[in-house]
Scaffold this active site. Sequence first.
Site, PDB file in Angstrom:
ATOM      1  N   ALA A  68       0.839  -1.200   0.000  1.00 58.10           N
ATOM      2  CA  ALA A  68       0.000   0.000   0.000  1.00 58.10           C
ATOM      3  C   ALA A  68       0.872   1.247   0.000  1.00 58.10           C
ATOM      4  O   ALA A  68       2.002   1.222   0.487  1.00 58.10           O
ATOM      5  CB  ALA A  68      -0.920   0.008   1.220  1.00 58.10           C
ATOM      6  N   ASP A  69       0.319   2.312  -0.565  1.00 59.50           N
ATOM      7  CA  ASP A  69       0.994   3.597  -0.536  1.00 59.50           C
ATOM      8  C   ASP A  69      -0.051   4.696  -0.480  1.00 59.50           C
ATOM      9  O   ASP A  69      -1.060   4.639  -1.182  1.00 59.50           O
ATOM     10  CB  ASP A  69       1.874   3.800  -1.773  1.00 59.50           C
ATOM     11  CG  ASP A  69       2.841   4.952  -1.566  1.00 59.50           C
ATOM     12  OD1 ASP A  69       3.905   4.716  -0.962  1.00 59.50           O
ATOM     13  OD2 ASP A  69       2.521   6.083  -1.974  1.00 59.50           O
ATOM     14  N   THR A  70       0.179   5.680   0.368  1.00 56.33           N
ATOM     15  CA  THR A  70      -0.753   6.792   0.539  1.00 56.33           C
ATOM     16  C   THR A  70      -0.079   8.082   0.130  1.00 56.33           C
ATOM     17  O   THR A  70       1.053   8.351   0.545  1.00 56.33           O
ATOM     18  CB  THR A  70      -1.217   6.880   2.010  1.00 56.33           C
ATOM     19  OG1 THR A  70      -1.855   5.657   2.370  1.00 56.33           O
ATOM     20  CG2 THR A  70      -2.188   8.040   2.211  1.00 56.33           C
TER      21      THR A  70
END
Length: 192
Positions: A68-70
Site C-alpha cells: 500500500a501507498d498513501t
Amino acid sequence: MKSVILASQSPRRRQLLEQVNIPFSVVPSSVEEIVDNTLSPADIAMSLAKQKADEVFKRYPESVVIGADTIVVAQGRILEKPSDVQEAYSMLQVLSDVSHSVVTGVTINSHEKTVTFYEETIVHFYPLTHEEIERYVSSGEPFDKAGAYGIQGLGAALVKKIEGDYFTVVGLPIAQVVRTLKKFDIYQTSSN
C-alpha cells in the site's frame, strides 16, 4: 490457508489488519520507489503499492502479499512525508483552510492473481494559526506521514470534515482490502 504478508512497516496499517482479525506477518519492502510524475495521483499511489507488493512477493512467492501507498494531493502538488520542521510547517500552511485529496493505492499479490485498486478521500482542514501549526509540528507527529499530518492522532484536531473512507486517510482502505482478500480465499478470523 496461505499466509498473508503486509509489505509495510506502517504501524497504522498493521493496526487496521489486526482490528479486522486478518492473520498476517510484516515484511517491509526494500524497493527503491520509482515515481512517474506524468501519472495521475491515483496511478502513482497504485504504482508505488504494486512496486512494494511485487518486491516482497518475489521473496515470498507462496504467500499473499499486501502493498500500500498513501499520497496527499493539495493544490496540484503531491505532499510526501516532510523531511524537516520547515517542510512540515510549509505543508500544513498549504493545507490550512482548504480541501485536499488523500489517495491510497493497494496491490494484493498471490501466485494466482494480482489485484490493484485505490480509494480517494477528500479532507477539509480548518484554518490553522501559526501557533497551531508550530504546536503540532513540535509534537513530532507530522514527520512519518504523507502531507505532514495523522488523522488518527493529534492531527484529528486539524480536520473539519472528510468525504469518503476515513481508513483511506489512515493508510489502508480496510473494508475494500477485506473484500478483496476474499478473492484470494483469505477471510477474517473469529474474535478472540
